[in-house]
Design an enzyme around this catalytic site. Structure first.
Site, PDB file in Angstrom:
ATOM      1  N   SER A 179      -6.306  22.835 -23.613  1.00 38.92           N
ATOM      2  CA  SER A 179      -6.325  24.080 -22.838  1.00 38.92           C
ATOM      3  C   SER A 179      -5.686  25.214 -23.652  1.00 38.92           C
ATOM      4  O   SER A 179      -6.183  25.534 -24.739  1.00 38.92           O
ATOM      5  CB  SER A 179      -5.632  23.851 -21.494  1.00 38.92           C
ATOM      6  OG  SER A 179      -5.927  24.896 -20.605  1.00 38.92           O
TER       7      SER A 179
ATOM      8  N   ASP B 190     -15.016  20.627 -15.437  1.00 41.92           N
ATOM      9  CA  ASP B 190     -13.721  21.279 -15.620  1.00 41.92           C
ATOM     10  C   ASP B 190     -13.612  22.444 -14.637  1.00 41.92           C
ATOM     11  O   ASP B 190     -14.439  23.361 -14.648  1.00 41.92           O
ATOM     12  CB  ASP B 190     -13.577  21.775 -17.068  1.00 41.92           C
ATOM     13  CG  ASP B 190     -12.153  22.208 -17.404  1.00 41.92           C
ATOM     14  OD1 ASP B 190     -11.597  23.037 -16.646  1.00 41.92           O
ATOM     15  OD2 ASP B 190     -11.616  21.717 -18.400  1.00 41.92           O
TER      16      ASP B 190
ATOM     17  N   HIS C 163     -10.268  18.999 -15.874  1.00 41.51           N
ATOM     18  CA  HIS C 163      -9.301  19.564 -16.820  1.00 41.51           C
ATOM     19  C   HIS C 163      -8.040  18.705 -16.967  1.00 41.51           C
ATOM     20  O   HIS C 163      -7.135  19.048 -17.716  1.00 41.51           O
ATOM     21  CB  HIS C 163      -8.912  20.967 -16.335  1.00 41.51           C
ATOM     22  CG  HIS C 163      -8.344  21.868 -17.393  1.00 41.51           C
ATOM     23  ND1 HIS C 163      -9.090  22.348 -18.442  1.00 41.51           N
ATOM     24  CD2 HIS C 163      -7.077  22.376 -17.584  1.00 41.51           C
ATOM     25  CE1 HIS C 163      -8.338  23.109 -19.218  1.00 41.51           C
ATOM     26  NE2 HIS C 163      -7.106  23.136 -18.727  1.00 41.51           N
TER      27      HIS C 163
END
Lengths: 276, 276
Positions: free
Chosen positions: B146, B222, B254
């Site tokens: 991320s 995600d 995610h």
């Protein structure tokens, strides 16, 4: 039963579910990992019982079991370690009350109304997951860490024919003889130690043993090893001539870094028994 | 440098250390996994940069990287994601201030005095670990999740020759073009977008690319994919003719269940580059 979350994980699904438990008279939450193999039919089940202060979440997040379970086509169940909720009795200490159910059915107040973790893990939760997921409940195995290792050993021996194999990471081996046990068994079951016997893995090992293979790992640098008393289980296993493997792992402590380090071995061990 | 903890882990040691950071002008904590192979000589290093809200601990506990790193004989470094401490500026939002350093050197108030995560990860921490552990700093690779994927990509491209390979899990690919980026780059670097360019992986990819192999995984489910903008990196990689593999993984979100699911692939990918 209500779905709290479902995440794709190693080709399968890691779910978290909640339900109203009759055994514990409160809402209970558990984790269930279903491998991709479930698409081809019911899969065998490996139970993972957690230790003091844990919930359903710790092992699910930190033990690294899903990858190995996915490879072997095995489901994983992660129950909570005690009843939960506002109306449930608790204690200020970390090792009594919430997070510390010790996998017994309490008979003493104030614990008796909710603290029925033996019945929950032995009867209610198997019924629930067997009815709601594509699991082959004829093929079950069980493991756990610390207090959960105690639970795995005592449930496996106390429910003959239920589990094909049992293993444990740093289990509490002799709760009748250590501070991780005497306090809790007194609180939950009363001062009469005859009621404790079936919850002492070393005693049950000596009396009845387990009809299948056993694997136990404990770290030589486990900071709680004097409370775990692996020597009592080791001597009971030897006296019983129990099929099994007891390993003292050099340098490892009580943490999930230890559990994760040997998870592949444990899942492979159970996979062999579950395939048979 | 002070040792906060060291746990045996997959035959090696998972340590956590703290030190007074010059770059960030505060105490900083990081995790370092040393595989057993370090006993035979210096080992190569894989950096793992974490995402929003994370500390040094998240990936260390949840990503399952140590087992694969142990197998390959690679050290893992887990830096924190921002400066820390009472005197360090912060924001009420989860995505600005502490836990959200974005791997830049802030030039704007109130962030400038401490928020120098680029210098910390690019210069100070490599110097510290290279001096204190048996690491082969000529063989480094970098990955992240991320915001940490954004950091891995921009650091790898911004420090030519430093890293032999770069990978990312669900990286923020185009912070100049999304709410995960515009807000933070404005706060840390000011409103003039020319200062942002070297911190936008898609822009840097289009301008300079990376001299080595690239691997990026993003889940098709995600929940933040509109903020990540993998399409901008994908088109930049293709335009650049960059050696690389971009994978959209069906059904994954995610979470760290996604990261753990593909960790073996990423460690193997870096191991191949680090052996060369």
């Amino acid at each position: 039963m209500k779905t709290l979350s479902e995440n794709a994980c190693f080709g399968g699904v890691q779910g978290v579910y909640t339900h109203a438990s009759k055994a514990c008279a409160c809402d209970m939450t558990f984790g269930l990992f279903l491998p991709e193999a479930v698409k081809r039919g019911p899969v065998p089940v490996l139970w993972y019982l957690s230790g003091l202060t844990c919930t359903h979440e710790n092992a699910m997040v930190k033990a690294g079991a899903q990858g190995w379970a996915a490879r072997e086509g095995i489901a994983l169940v992660f129950p909570d370690t005690s009843p939960r909720g506002e109306g449930v009795a608790d204690d200020e200490a970390y090792d009594l009350g919430k997070g510390a159910g010790f996998y017994v059915n309490a008979t003493e107040e104030p614990w008796a109304p909710h603290y029925r973790m033996w019945d929950y893990v032995a009867e209610e939760l198997p019924g629930l997951i067997g009815a709601n997921f594509a699991l082959d409940m004829e093929r079950q195995a069980i493991t756990g860490h610390s207090m959960g290792g105690h639970g795995a050993l005592t449930l496996a021996m106390g429910l003959p024919g239920r589990f094909r194999s049992v293993s444990a990471f740093a289990p509490i081996c002799n709760p009748s003889g250590a501070d991780w046990g005497r306090k809790q068994l007194t609180a939950y079951l009363g001062a009469d130690e005859t009621a404790w016997a079936r919850h002492d893995a070393s005693k049950v090992m000596r009396e009845t043993g387990f009809d299948g293979p056993l694997l136990v790992d404990t770290g030589t640098k486990d900071q709680f090893i004097d409370l775990l008393r692996p020597e009592t289980l080791a001597s009971a296993v030897a006296e019983r001539r129990q099929q099994g493997e007891l390993r003292l792992q050099p340098g490892y402590d009580h943490s999930y870094f230890f559990v994760a380090s040997f998870m592949e071995d444990h899942v492979s061990f159970h996979a062999e028994a579950l395939e048979a």
